[in-house]
Design a protein around this motif. Structure first.
Motif, PDB file in Angstrom:
ATOM      1  N   GLU A 183     -87.355  59.097 -21.675  1.00  0.00           N
ATOM      2  CA  GLU A 183     -87.829  59.494 -23.006  1.00  0.00           C
ATOM      3  C   GLU A 183     -88.704  60.743 -22.916  1.00  0.00           C
ATOM      4  N   ARG A 184     -89.503  60.840 -21.880  1.00  0.00           N
ATOM      5  CA  ARG A 184     -90.339  62.026 -21.705  1.00  0.00           C
ATOM      6  C   ARG A 184     -89.480  63.263 -21.491  1.00  0.00           C
ATOM      7  N   LEU A 185     -88.439  63.128 -20.659  1.00  0.00           N
ATOM      8  CA  LEU A 185     -87.540  64.258 -20.416  1.00  0.00           C
ATOM      9  C   LEU A 185     -86.815  64.669 -21.696  1.00  0.00           C
ATOM     10  N   MET A 186     -86.322  63.678 -22.450  1.00  0.00           N
ATOM     11  CA  MET A 186     -85.646  63.999 -23.710  1.00  0.00           C
ATOM     12  C   MET A 186     -86.595  64.657 -24.696  1.00  0.00           C
ATOM     13  N   ALA A 187     -87.815  64.148 -24.772  1.00  0.00           N
ATOM     14  CA  ALA A 187     -88.793  64.722 -25.692  1.00  0.00           C
ATOM     15  C   ALA A 187     -89.137  66.155 -25.303  1.00  0.00           C
ATOM     16  N   ASP A 188     -89.253  66.422 -24.009  1.00  0.00           N
ATOM     17  CA  ASP A 188     -89.538  67.789 -23.559  1.00  0.00           C
ATOM     18  C   ASP A 188     -88.411  68.737 -23.970  1.00  0.00           C
ATOM     19  N   ARG A 189     -87.172  68.269 -23.792  1.00  0.00           N
ATOM     20  CA  ARG A 189     -86.022  69.100 -24.180  1.00  0.00           C
ATOM     21  C   ARG A 189     -85.962  69.269 -25.694  1.00  0.00           C
ATOM     22  N   ALA A 214     -81.601  70.046 -35.669  1.00  0.00           N
ATOM     23  CA  ALA A 214     -82.522  69.277 -34.833  1.00  0.00           C
ATOM     24  C   ALA A 214     -82.074  67.823 -34.702  1.00  0.00           C
ATOM     25  N   LEU A 215     -81.590  67.229 -35.797  1.00  0.00           N
ATOM     26  CA  LEU A 215     -81.103  65.851 -35.717  1.00  0.00           C
ATOM     27  C   LEU A 215     -79.843  65.766 -34.858  1.00  0.00           C
ATOM     28  N   HIS A 216     -78.984  66.769 -34.961  1.00  0.00           N
ATOM     29  CA  HIS A 216     -77.803  66.807 -34.089  1.00  0.00           C
ATOM     30  C   HIS A 216     -78.220  66.934 -32.619  1.00  0.00           C
ATOM     31  N   LYS A 217     -79.298  67.670 -32.357  1.00  0.00           N
ATOM     32  CA  LYS A 217     -79.796  67.796 -30.986  1.00  0.00           C
ATOM     33  C   LYS A 217     -80.247  66.436 -30.441  1.00  0.00           C
ATOM     34  N   ALA A 218     -80.921  65.654 -31.284  1.00  0.00           N
ATOM     35  CA  ALA A 218     -81.347  64.317 -30.863  1.00  0.00           C
ATOM     36  C   ALA A 218     -80.130  63.463 -30.511  1.00  0.00           C
ATOM     37  N   VAL A 219     -79.078  63.560 -31.325  1.00  0.00           N
ATOM     38  CA  VAL A 219     -77.838  62.831 -31.039  1.00  0.00           C
ATOM     39  C   VAL A 219     -77.273  63.282 -29.696  1.00  0.00           C
ATOM     40  N   ASP A 220     -77.227  64.600 -29.490  1.00  0.00           N
ATOM     41  CA  ASP A 220     -76.679  65.141 -28.236  1.00  0.00           C
ATOM     42  C   ASP A 220     -77.476  64.681 -27.019  1.00  0.00           C
ATOM     43  N   LEU A 249     -79.212  61.921 -26.620  1.00  0.00           N
ATOM     44  CA  LEU A 249     -78.934  60.525 -26.300  1.00  0.00           C
ATOM     45  C   LEU A 249     -77.520  60.347 -25.753  1.00  0.00           C
ATOM     46  N   ALA A 250     -76.578  61.119 -26.265  1.00  0.00           N
ATOM     47  CA  ALA A 250     -75.209  61.053 -25.739  1.00  0.00           C
ATOM     48  C   ALA A 250     -75.173  61.527 -24.283  1.00  0.00           C
ATOM     49  N   GLU A 251     -75.954  62.556 -23.969  1.00  0.00           N
ATOM     50  CA  GLU A 251     -76.045  63.033 -22.581  1.00  0.00           C
ATOM     51  C   GLU A 251     -76.668  61.968 -21.686  1.00  0.00           C
ATOM     52  N   LEU A 252     -77.669  61.281 -22.207  1.00  0.00           N
ATOM     53  CA  LEU A 252     -78.306  60.220 -21.425  1.00  0.00           C
ATOM     54  C   LEU A 252     -77.299  59.104 -21.123  1.00  0.00           C
ATOM     55  N   GLU A 253     -76.484  58.771 -22.101  1.00  0.00           N
ATOM     56  CA  GLU A 253     -75.450  57.756 -21.888  1.00  0.00           C
ATOM     57  C   GLU A 253     -74.512  58.178 -20.755  1.00  0.00           C
ATOM     58  N   SER A 254     -74.139  59.440 -20.768  1.00  0.00           N
ATOM     59  CA  SER A 254     -73.250  59.955 -19.733  1.00  0.00           C
ATOM     60  C   SER A 254     -73.929  59.940 -18.359  1.00  0.00           C
ATOM     61  N   ASP A 276     -96.362  55.664 -24.900  1.00  0.00           N
ATOM     62  CA  ASP A 276     -95.808  55.804 -26.231  1.00  0.00           C
ATOM     63  C   ASP A 276     -94.333  56.152 -26.119  1.00  0.00           C
ATOM     64  N   HIS A 277     -93.750  56.529 -27.214  1.00  0.00           N
ATOM     65  CA  HIS A 277     -92.352  56.924 -27.244  1.00  0.00           C
ATOM     66  C   HIS A 277     -92.292  58.404 -27.609  1.00  0.00           C
ATOM     67  N   PRO A 278     -92.247  59.265 -26.601  1.00  0.00           N
ATOM     68  CA  PRO A 278     -92.343  60.706 -26.851  1.00  0.00           C
ATOM     69  C   PRO A 278     -91.255  61.258 -27.762  1.00  0.00           C
ATOM     70  N   LEU A 279     -90.036  60.721 -27.675  1.00  0.00           N
ATOM     71  CA  LEU A 279     -88.978  61.234 -28.539  1.00  0.00           C
ATOM     72  C   LEU A 279     -89.263  60.909 -30.003  1.00  0.00           C
ATOM     73  N   VAL A 280     -89.814  59.725 -30.247  1.00  0.00           N
ATOM     74  CA  VAL A 280     -90.221  59.380 -31.619  1.00  0.00           C
ATOM     75  C   VAL A 280     -91.253  60.379 -32.113  1.00  0.00           C
ATOM     76  N   LEU A 281     -92.228  60.699 -31.259  1.00  0.00           N
ATOM     77  CA  LEU A 281     -93.286  61.626 -31.671  1.00  0.00           C
ATOM     78  C   LEU A 281     -92.741  63.029 -31.917  1.00  0.00           C
ATOM     79  N   SER A 282     -91.737  63.443 -31.149  1.00  0.00           N
ATOM     80  CA  SER A 282     -91.097  64.747 -31.399  1.00  0.00           C
ATOM     81  C   SER A 282     -90.426  64.762 -32.761  1.00  0.00           C
ATOM     82  N   LEU A 283     -89.770  63.657 -33.105  1.00  0.00           N
ATOM     83  CA  LEU A 283     -89.115  63.582 -34.415  1.00  0.00           C
ATOM     84  C   LEU A 283     -90.128  63.486 -35.547  1.00  0.00           C
TER      85      LEU A 283
END
Length: 199
Positions: A70-76, A90-96, A98-103, A130-137
């Protein structure tokens, strides 16, 4: 004496990292529930009891992995937001992300990663985690409110959580079918429509 303590701490962290790497590989192969601790410690080259010294349960491994990812995703995400994209981009980036994380994690571990958010047996996180990606959003939605592009009565925290929870549910259930991209695009489009100011 201080040097000895530093050496011991460095060794402890190195062992913990070996265990986390081995556990991540095993979880990615068979999922957390079926992961074999004997396989993990063998791969890490440590004694069986060493696993439990570092991680009381397999769920604690998942919690640490989650915090790191989550920290890495939030940084990106924050890097992307610094380019001042539109809300939709930005919302499409969040989708991307998480899709990359799945891969990266593989489907069994990714499912465990997302399911951990809803688990009744989830270990209590360490103080201050905390949940850094939530805080980024949240920051993204705050900026959108300030810019007048969305409903001024929007609750940024709730919107961030609702968006991610819906996205998690979709990613866990829709798999890799041919309609996946269209469904995720539709999810973002519907989210954007729901954020518009009431007429």
């Amino acid at each position: 004496m201080a040097e000895e303590r530093l050496t011991r701490e460095a060794k402890r962290l190195q062992t913990r990292e070996k265990l986390l790497t081995a556990a991540t590989a095993e979880f990615g192969r068979v999922g957390m529930a079926d992961a074999d601790i004997a396989t993990i410690v063998s791969e890490a080259g440590v004694a069986h009891s060493t696993f439990f010294f570092h991680f009381p349960t397999k769920e604690h491994v998942l919690l640490e992995l989650e915090a790191r990812e989550e920290r890495l995703m939030a940084d990106r995400m924050d890097e992307f937001l610094a380019t001042s994209p539109g809300l939709g981009a930005a919302l499409h980036k969040a989708v991307d992300l998480l899709a990359e994380l799945e891969s990266t994690l593989g489907r069994p571990l990714f499912r465990d990663f997302l399911a951990s958010h809803f688990s009744t047996t989830r270990p209590i996180a360490e103080e201050g985690l905390d949940h850094p990606l939530v805080l980024s959003l949240v920051a993204l939605f705050d900026d959108a409110i300030a810019g007048g592009g969305v409903d001024p009565d929007l609750d940024s925290m709730n919107s961030a959580i609702f968006f991610l929870l819906g996205l998690y549910a979709l990613l866990v259930t829709i798999g890799e079918g041919p309609g996946r991209g269209a469904m995720l695009d539709d999810y973002v489009a519907r989210t954007l429509r729901s954020l518009r100011p009431a007429s």
